[in-house]
Design a protein around this motif. Structure first.
Motif, mmCIF file in Angstrom:
data_model
loop_
_atom_site.group_PDB
_atom_site.id
_atom_site.type_symbol
_atom_site.label_atom_id
_atom_site.label_comp_id
_atom_site.label_asym_id
_atom_site.label_seq_id
_atom_site.Cartn_x
_atom_site.Cartn_y
_atom_site.Cartn_z
ATOM 1 N N SER A 69 29.163 45.059 33.997
ATOM 2 C CA SER A 69 30.539 45.140 34.487
ATOM 3 C C SER A 69 30.497 44.837 35.975
ATOM 4 O O SER A 69 29.458 44.987 36.616
ATOM 5 C CB SER A 69 31.125 46.527 34.220
ATOM 6 N N ASP A 74 34.196 41.733 40.050
ATOM 7 C CA ASP A 74 34.927 40.460 39.914
ATOM 8 C C ASP A 74 35.891 40.500 38.726
ATOM 9 O O ASP A 74 36.403 39.474 38.297
ATOM 10 C CB ASP A 74 33.975 39.276 39.820
ATOM 11 N N TRP A 75 36.144 41.698 38.181
ATOM 12 C CA TRP A 75 37.105 41.954 37.107
ATOM 13 C C TRP A 75 36.644 41.429 35.762
ATOM 14 O O TRP A 75 37.439 41.151 34.878
ATOM 15 C CB TRP A 75 38.480 41.375 37.421
ATOM 16 N N SER A 76 35.341 41.300 35.569
ATOM 17 C CA SER A 76 34.842 40.742 34.314
ATOM 18 C C SER A 76 33.698 41.571 33.742
ATOM 19 O O SER A 76 33.111 42.405 34.427
ATOM 20 C CB SER A 76 34.364 39.303 34.523
ATOM 21 N N GLU A 80 37.138 38.499 30.113
ATOM 22 C CA GLU A 80 38.079 38.747 31.199
ATOM 23 C C GLU A 80 39.414 39.208 30.642
ATOM 24 O O GLU A 80 40.168 38.399 30.109
ATOM 25 C CB GLU A 80 38.272 37.481 32.037
ATOM 26 N N ALA A 101 40.652 42.401 32.337
ATOM 27 C CA ALA A 101 41.035 43.368 33.362
ATOM 28 C C ALA A 101 41.748 42.678 34.522
ATOM 29 O O ALA A 101 41.533 41.495 34.799
ATOM 30 C CB ALA A 101 39.797 44.104 33.870
ATOM 31 N N GLU A 102 42.604 43.450 35.182
ATOM 32 C CA GLU A 102 43.270 42.984 36.396
ATOM 33 C C GLU A 102 42.859 43.851 37.575
ATOM 34 O O GLU A 102 43.594 43.975 38.562
ATOM 35 C CB GLU A 102 44.771 42.963 36.190
ATOM 36 N N ASP A 103 41.693 44.450 37.449
ATOM 37 C CA ASP A 103 41.115 45.289 38.498
ATOM 38 C C ASP A 103 39.616 45.365 38.242
ATOM 39 O O ASP A 103 39.119 44.812 37.263
ATOM 40 C CB ASP A 103 41.744 46.687 38.457
ATOM 41 N N TYR A 104 38.902 46.060 39.096
ATOM 42 C CA TYR A 104 37.458 46.214 38.932
ATOM 43 C C TYR A 104 37.139 46.775 37.551
ATOM 44 O O TYR A 104 37.810 47.676 37.066
ATOM 45 C CB TYR A 104 36.869 47.184 39.956
ATOM 46 N N VAL A 105 36.104 46.258 36.922
ATOM 47 C CA VAL A 105 35.595 46.827 35.678
ATOM 48 C C VAL A 105 34.439 47.741 36.085
ATOM 49 O O VAL A 105 33.408 47.280 36.545
ATOM 50 C CB VAL A 105 35.116 45.734 34.693
ATOM 51 N N ASP A 151 38.420 50.221 33.426
ATOM 52 C CA ASP A 151 38.717 49.561 34.695
ATOM 53 C C ASP A 151 39.487 50.430 35.682
ATOM 54 O O ASP A 151 39.837 51.569 35.387
ATOM 55 C CB ASP A 151 39.436 48.238 34.448
ATOM 56 N N GLU A 179 42.486 50.207 36.730
ATOM 57 C CA GLU A 179 43.891 50.473 36.433
ATOM 58 C C GLU A 179 44.071 51.551 35.379
ATOM 59 O O GLU A 179 45.187 51.870 35.003
ATOM 60 C CB GLU A 179 44.591 49.199 35.968
#
Length: 127
Positions: A18, A21-23, A40, A42-46, A63, A65
């Motif tokens: 994780s 880079d949100w991936s 991919e 997520a729209e935030d850190y994983v 993540d 969020e």
């Protein structure tokens, strides 16, 4: 910096990471130095990723969020099979129990939550 997580013997040649880079990336370090697949949603850190112990095709990611994503490699490589808002703050840790039926998460406020997994999702595909 990526987070490396222990994996079960069913997928011992594969590694999930994780990242900020949100991936989530799936690797086989014995084969090559680049990921086999990148996930991919997520729209935030994983913050964490974890293999399910009962089904080697399942893993979860959490993540910043407050979402829990459940991925099934035998069904879809582009979207999680479950994308659930589970908290109002960052979830930064996830772990499965021994039989893979329950997921425990920890968030940035210090709270812990326990989730049950539908038995149909625990079964590995026969295909």
């Amino acid at each position: 910096m990526p987070h490396f997580h222990d994996i079960s013997s069913d997928v011992s040649n594969l590694v999930l990471t994780s990242s900020f880079d949100w991936s989530v990336k799936l690797w086989n370090p014995k084969l090559k130095n680049e990921p086999l697949c990148t996930f991919e949603s997520a729209e935030d850190y994983v913050y964490d990723v974890c293999w399910n112990r009962a089904n080697p095709c399942l893993f979860t990611s959490v993540d910043g969020e407050g979402y829990i994503d459940l991925w099934n490699l035998s069904q879809d490589l582009e979207m999680p099979i479950i994308h659930q808002k589970a908290d109002n703050c960052a979830i930064n840790k996830a772990a499965w129990n021994r039989d893979g039926s329950k997921l425990i998460t920890g968030n940035s406020n210090g709270s812990v939550k326990l989730f049950g997994l539908n038995k149909n999702l625990m079964k590995a595909s026969e295909e």
